[in-house]
Design an enzyme around this catalytic site. Structure first.
Site, PDB file in Angstrom:
ATOM      1  N   THR A 124       0.815  -1.210   0.000  1.00  0.00           N
ATOM      2  CA  THR A 124       0.000   0.000   0.000  1.00  0.00           C
ATOM      3  C   THR A 124       0.854   1.268   0.000  1.00  0.00           C
ATOM      4  O   THR A 124       0.472   2.287  -0.571  1.00  0.00           O
ATOM      5  CB  THR A 124      -0.947  -0.019   1.225  1.00  0.00           C
ATOM      6  OG1 THR A 124      -1.816  -1.143   1.081  1.00  0.00           O
ATOM      7  CG2 THR A 124      -1.778   1.237   1.341  1.00  0.00           C
ATOM      8  N   SER A 165       1.665  -7.471  -0.933  1.00  0.00           N
ATOM      9  CA  SER A 165       2.385  -8.483  -0.148  1.00  0.00           C
ATOM     10  C   SER A 165       1.708  -9.858  -0.113  1.00  0.00           C
ATOM     11  O   SER A 165       2.387 -10.842   0.179  1.00  0.00           O
ATOM     12  CB  SER A 165       2.717  -7.967   1.246  1.00  0.00           C
ATOM     13  OG  SER A 165       1.599  -7.908   2.070  1.00  0.00           O
ATOM     14  N   THR A 190       1.756  -4.568   4.141  1.00  0.00           N
ATOM     15  CA  THR A 190       1.636  -4.906   5.562  1.00  0.00           C
ATOM     16  C   THR A 190       1.049  -6.294   5.812  1.00  0.00           C
ATOM     17  O   THR A 190       1.254  -6.857   6.885  1.00  0.00           O
ATOM     18  CB  THR A 190       0.779  -3.862   6.306  1.00  0.00           C
ATOM     19  OG1 THR A 190      -0.513  -3.827   5.698  1.00  0.00           O
ATOM     20  CG2 THR A 190       1.423  -2.500   6.272  1.00  0.00           C
ATOM     21  N   ASP A 191       0.324  -6.834   4.820  1.00  0.00           N
ATOM     22  CA  ASP A 191      -0.370  -8.111   5.070  1.00  0.00           C
ATOM     23  C   ASP A 191       0.589  -9.231   5.482  1.00  0.00           C
ATOM     24  O   ASP A 191       0.277 -10.040   6.354  1.00  0.00           O
ATOM     25  CB  ASP A 191      -1.137  -8.565   3.820  1.00  0.00           C
ATOM     26  CG  ASP A 191      -2.375  -7.700   3.553  1.00  0.00           C
ATOM     27  OD1 ASP A 191      -2.734  -6.901   4.429  1.00  0.00           O
ATOM     28  OD2 ASP A 191      -2.962  -7.846   2.463  1.00  0.00           O
TER      29      ASP A 191
HETATM   30  N1  ASP Z   1      -2.855  -5.491   0.995  1.00  0.00           N
HETATM   31  C1  ASP Z   1      -1.723  -4.615   1.198  1.00  0.00           C
HETATM   32  C2  ASP Z   1      -0.443  -5.421   1.070  1.00  0.00           C
HETATM   33  O1  ASP Z   1      -0.043  -6.069   1.977  1.00  0.00           O
HETATM   34  C3  ASP Z   1      -1.807  -4.004   2.537  1.00  0.00           C
HETATM   35  C4  ASP Z   1      -0.707  -3.001   2.844  1.00  0.00           C
HETATM   36  O2  ASP Z   1       0.306  -2.910   2.234  1.00  0.00           O
HETATM   37  O3  ASP Z   1      -0.904  -2.293   3.836  1.00  0.00           O
HETATM   38  O4  ASP Z   1       0.173  -5.353   0.055  1.00  0.00           O
END
Ligand code: ASP
Length: 327
Positions: free
Chosen positions: A18, A61, A94-95
């Site tokens: 993200t 991710s 973050t995932d």
């Molecule tokens: N869905 C996103 C990912 O992990 C969430 C993020 O980056 O915060 O790529």
């Protein structure tokens, strides 16, 4: 005095997530845009440190794989051998950030600070947290007190150990927490403040990541047939997210028993994210029975981290009879 080329610098390696995406109002979706937004933060970062920004991947991710983690680790180690590289910041979705951070924690052979960060809000959202997380991460990676601490996760002004941190909220910018141990430090307006002495996980030397290790979660009313697929393929290990202190429903036992008979290491963790698993209960499916069957009990790691550790330990050639000591 060092000339400019010799001066210390931080290597920032982008992998996507993200933090590298934008919100498209027309489709009401968050996705990678035409431009990599992280490059627009470069002038701000330059006020804090010398750095070089490398675009390694641009993936969400959930598309991260062990092979990509391995490539990332190799890339870090290539830069780490340069004397004027003093630390690293990895930007990541973050995932699955905690899995990559822990993989690096177990496998990187460097004492230079390595910080992983990301963002919960995309680059053009109100209150985007990417720029501040990146600046704070660069501050941590540039600080000598961050050496020999293993891989760190910096988010929302907190510093967490890769081993303990987990994503706890789907949207809140304070999502990263270390439920059992708390953060190892924080960022104040003026400095980087640690509240724990340096400590780091054991390191493993690996040259590939090919092991097939599923993670399964125990639930009430589980049926034996649900687990049959585990016997139909070649698996190198298994992580079981058990109930409480380390107990499973009786229906799970036949498959677990067969796997241990085949020599497949089974690591027991808890569905609870606090506390240790132990061979405490003596009933059918209780921890005592699992221990007797040869299951390994894992202290203080959640399922997705225990899986990474089992894969890494197997790749490092730790023999079956010594695996319990690694957990
Ligand atoms: N869905 C996103 C990912 O992990 C969430 C993020 O980056 O915060 O790529």
């Amino acid at each position: 005095m060092k000339n400019r080329e010799d001066q210390d610098k931080i290597i920032i390696i982008n992998t996507g997530g993200t933090i590298a995406m934008e919100t498209d109002e027309e489709t009401d979706s968050v996705r990678p845009g035409q431009k990599q937004p992280l490059h627009t933060i470069e002038p701000t970062l330059a006020q804090y440190t010398r750095f070089e920004m490398v675009d390694l991947f641009n993936i969400p991710s959930p598309h991260m794989t062990l092979e990509r983690m391995y490539t990332l680790g190799r890339t870090i180690m290539e830069y780490a051998s340069q004397a004027n590289v003093s630390g690293f910041v990895i930007t990541h979705g973050t995932d699955t950030l905690e899995e990559t951070a822990y993989f690096l924690d177990l496998t990187l052979q460097t004492d230079k600070p390595v910080v992983v960060t990301g963002a919960m809000r995309s680059s053009n959202e109100l209150g985007a947290d990417g720029p501040v997380n990146l600046v704070q991460s660069v501050r941590v990676a540039s600080d000598a007190a961050s050496r020999r601490r293993g891989v760190l996760v910096v988010f929302n002004d907190e510093i967490h150990a890769a081993r303990f941190v987990t994503k706890t909220h789907t949207s809140n910018i304070a999502t990263f927490q270390s439920p059992q141990h708390g953060p190892v430090g924080m960022l104040t307006k003026k400095n980087v403040a640690y509240n724990q002495p340096p400590s780091r996980s054991q390191r493993y030397t690996i040259s590939r990541v090919k092991r097939n290790v599923p993670l399964i979660k125990m639930v009430t009313g589980m049926e034996e047939a649900w687990l049959a697929f585990l016997l139909e393929q070649k698996i190198d290990g298994l992580v079981v997210e058990a109930f409480g202190a380390g107990n499973v429903p009786p229906a799970a036992l036949p498959v677990l028993r067969e796997l241990t008979a085949r020599g497949v290491p089974i690591v027991i963790v808890s569905r609870c994210y606090n506390g240790y698993v132990q061979d405490l209960y003596g009933y059918e499916g209780g921890g005592k029975q699992l221990k007797k069957m040869g299951c390994l009990f894992c202290n203080g790691l959640i399922g997705q981290k225990a899986r990474i550790k089992l894969i890494v330990a197997l790749e490092a050639g730790i023999p079956a009879h010594l695996l319990q000591a690694e957990f």
